[in-house]
Structures are given as structure tokens and as C-alpha cells.
Design a protein around this motif. Structure first.
Motif, PDB file in Angstrom:
ATOM      1  N   ARG A 189       0.833  -1.205   0.000  1.00 60.02           N
ATOM      2  CA  ARG A 189       0.000   0.000   0.000  1.00 60.02           C
ATOM      3  C   ARG A 189       0.869   1.257   0.000  1.00 60.02           C
ATOM      4  N   TRP A 243       1.263   4.068  -3.016  1.00 59.82           N
ATOM      5  CA  TRP A 243       0.916   5.471  -2.737  1.00 59.82           C
ATOM      6  C   TRP A 243       2.095   6.403  -3.017  1.00 59.82           C
ATOM      7  N   ARG A 292       2.193  17.353  -7.151  1.00 60.54           N
ATOM      8  CA  ARG A 292       1.385  18.530  -6.831  1.00 60.54           C
ATOM      9  C   ARG A 292       1.686  19.593  -7.869  1.00 60.54           C
ATOM     10  N   PRO A 309      -0.775   7.242   2.950  1.00 60.53           N
ATOM     11  CA  PRO A 309      -2.004   7.958   2.592  1.00 60.53           C
ATOM     12  C   PRO A 309      -2.635   8.582   3.843  1.00 60.53           C
ATOM     13  N   GLY A 310      -2.997   9.851   3.748  1.00 58.57           N
ATOM     14  CA  GLY A 310      -3.633  10.521   4.868  1.00 58.57           C
ATOM     15  C   GLY A 310      -2.755  10.649   6.089  1.00 58.57           C
ATOM     16  N   ASN A 311      -1.436  10.515   5.919  1.00 60.71           N
ATOM     17  CA  ASN A 311      -0.479  10.558   7.040  1.00 60.71           C
ATOM     18  C   ASN A 311      -0.815   9.525   8.106  1.00 60.71           C
ATOM     19  N   ALA A 312      -1.405   8.411   7.708  1.00 59.94           N
ATOM     20  CA  ALA A 312      -1.870   7.408   8.664  1.00 59.94           C
ATOM     21  C   ALA A 312      -1.402   6.010   8.254  1.00 59.94           C
ATOM     22  N   THR A 341      -0.787   2.050   8.700  1.00 60.29           N
ATOM     23  CA  THR A 341      -1.547   1.024   9.407  1.00 60.29           C
ATOM     24  C   THR A 341      -0.687   0.407  10.515  1.00 60.29           C
ATOM     25  N   SER A 346       3.756  19.355  12.886  1.00 64.10           N
ATOM     26  CA  SER A 346       2.818  19.400  11.763  1.00 64.10           C
ATOM     27  C   SER A 346       2.086  20.730  11.745  1.00 64.10           C
ATOM     28  N   GLN A 365      -0.966  21.134  11.566  1.00 64.63           N
ATOM     29  CA  GLN A 365      -2.129  20.999  12.443  1.00 64.63           C
ATOM     30  C   GLN A 365      -1.836  21.562  13.828  1.00 64.63           C
TER      31      GLN A 365
END
Length: 272
Positions: free
Chosen positions: A65, A69, A78, A167-170, A172, A251, A253
């Protein structure tokens, strides 16, 4: 037939091979490529020094995965970077080969290290951590834009819990577990010179503690809780004491909302 990889020229369904000619590529021709979690364990265990470890990390293909990605991002790019080639491979650790301080982050940014080839380089998070390290005298420059910009770290090495942009900075749980083997070997190689560790965010904190415990270090039970400014002393398998410090991740965020400020980050870095 899929479009060729923008760096290697190979199809996306072929393994990314070393020897691409990318400036600063750590992997010489013939570098062992791990394609499974078992392969990561074998490859990490066989790395005799940090240079060899970084080479093997930089060609890892064990998590399908993440491979898909990181290469999709490198292909589509981008718009702001449409004229630039993307690294599209794992981002290895970077810094002093005998560090007193280890900084552990989460994972490369899709358009940061996954683009530039160097961890925490080319994005806002990198602007924050390198600026803080520069203010503290660890980094030669206050910003890191690309892998050939002359950045040098003295006394510090930066690494990550996961070496591929997720993906999504996440990532598994399974991906974090696979990549943890790289961190365990890295920890063994830097332990002789290490005096302190800065974990950026809860994932970096937990990943480091897990790697320390797996490496035979004395880690308090229950596991120390993450928090900004959290501090705990650990004892290595060789009987040396190493300080672990936590900081909110750099980050956007956190930095855009004021949850993490420059004085807050500087205060933790000073305690290293």
C-alpha cells in the motif's frame, strides 16, 4: 502498460532500484531490497553501519500500500512542483553518524521528503524542526529545501517511525510493525553515542519506546505516557542512561493552531 516511474524510468510494477543518479542517493548498485516483513528483518539485521542501513531503507518495498501510494504521488505530483522530479522512495535517516541526539518523527510527507528524498525536507514541518535545531546549534541552516542544499547536522540524527509517505499521514498497524525493525537496528547502531531522544508526536513516542523495549532497554511499566515536555530516563542494554523527551509534532495541524509554538519547541530541544 503503466506510465514509467518519473525517477527510475521503470514501470510502477517493477521494484524501485538503486543507482538512479539522484543527488545524494544512499543506495549503491547491488543494495539489498526487502520486499516482505521477513525481508526487512533480514536486511536490517545485516546492516553493519548507518550508511548501509540507510541504503537498505531507501529501497525497501515491503508494504504494497505504501509503495503504491508513494509512487502514485511521485507520478501525479502537486501542481506547485509539477516541474520537479519526485524521489518516490522511502526516506532514510539523516544526520550525524555518531549522534548524541536522535529525533524520531512520524513519516515522510507526500510532497516533502517523498519529493526531495531527505527526511523533513521541503515542507512546513521541516521548516520548524530544522529552524529549532539551528537555533540550538545542531543544524548548519535554518531551513531545508532540497537534498543538495548543504544542510548538515552536528550531534543529531533525524529518523522516523515509518519511512514511506502514508495515505492521509496514517500508516496502518501492520505497516508500523514492519518498519519498526529498521528503527530497532538504527537504535542499536546509534546507542554507543546516544544521550537523548526527541520524539515528535505520540506515534514517534510509542514507536521509540517499542523499539527500545525490543532492543532490551529498561522501559518503565506501565509505558510512559506521551505529552509535550514529557520526560523519562531509560537504560540501554549496555547499561547507559538515555533521556527521552516528547514534543507535539511539528505538523501544520499543531503549528498553525498555536498548539505548538517556537518557544515551546525550543524549551524541549534545550533539554536534550
Amino acid at each position: 502498460m503503466p506510465d514509467p516511474h518519473p525517477i527510475t524510468g521503470e514501470p510502477f510494477d517493477s521494484p524501485v532500484r538503486p543507482g538512479t543518479g539522484w543527488p545524494g542517493d544512499p543506495a549503491p548498485a547491488g543494495t539489498r531490497v526487502a520486499r516482505t516483513s521477513a525481508g526487512v528483518r533480514r536486511s536490517a539485521a545485516g546492516a553493519r553501519d548507518l550508511a548501509e542501513l540507510d541504503a537498505r531503507v531507501s529501497v525497501c518495498g515491503a508494504c504494497p500500500r505504501l509503495v503504491g501510494w508513494r509512487e502514485e504521488v511521485a507520478h501525479t505530483r502537486r501542481s506547485a512542483f509539477a516541474d520537479q522530479p519526485y524521489w518516490g522512495r522511502p526516506a532514510a535517516g539523516f544526520g550525524d553518524p555518531a549522534p548524541a541526539v536522535l529525533v524520531v518523527g512520524l513519516a515522510p510527507a507526500a510532497h516533502g521528503a517523498n519529493r526531495t528524498g531527505r527526511i523533513f525536507t521541503g515542507d512546513r514541518s521541516g521548516d520548524w524542526i530544522y529552524a529549532a535545531l539551528h537555533r540550538a546549534g545542531y543544524a548548519s541552516q535554518a531551513s531545508s529545501r532540497h537534498a543538495g542544499d548543504g544542510m548538515a547536522l552536528t550531534g543529531v540524527r533525524i529518523t522516523a517511525a515509518v519511512h514511506c509517505a502514508p495515505p492521509g499521514n496514517a500508516p496502518t498497524t501492520a505497516e508500523k510493525a514492519t518498519c519498526s525493525t529498521w528503527l530497532e537496528r538504527e537504535l542499536a547502531l546509534v546507542e554507543p553515542s546516544l544521550r537523548s531522544v526527541l520524539a515528535l508526536g505520540g506515534i514517534g513516542w510509542d514507536a521509540f519506546l517499542a523499539a527500545a523495549r525490543a532492543s532490551g532497554w529498561q522501559v518503565p511499566r506501565p509505558r510512559p505516557r506521551f505529552g509535550h515536555g514529557a520526560q523519562v530516563d531509560l537504560v540501554t542494554a549496555a547499561g547507559r542512561r538515555v533521556r527521552l523527551l516528547g514534543s507535539y509534532h511539528v505538523s501544520q495541524q499543531n503549528t498553525f493552531t498555536g498548539r505548538l509554538t517556537e518557544p515551546m519547541l525550543d524549551e524541549v530541544v534545550a533539554r536534550l
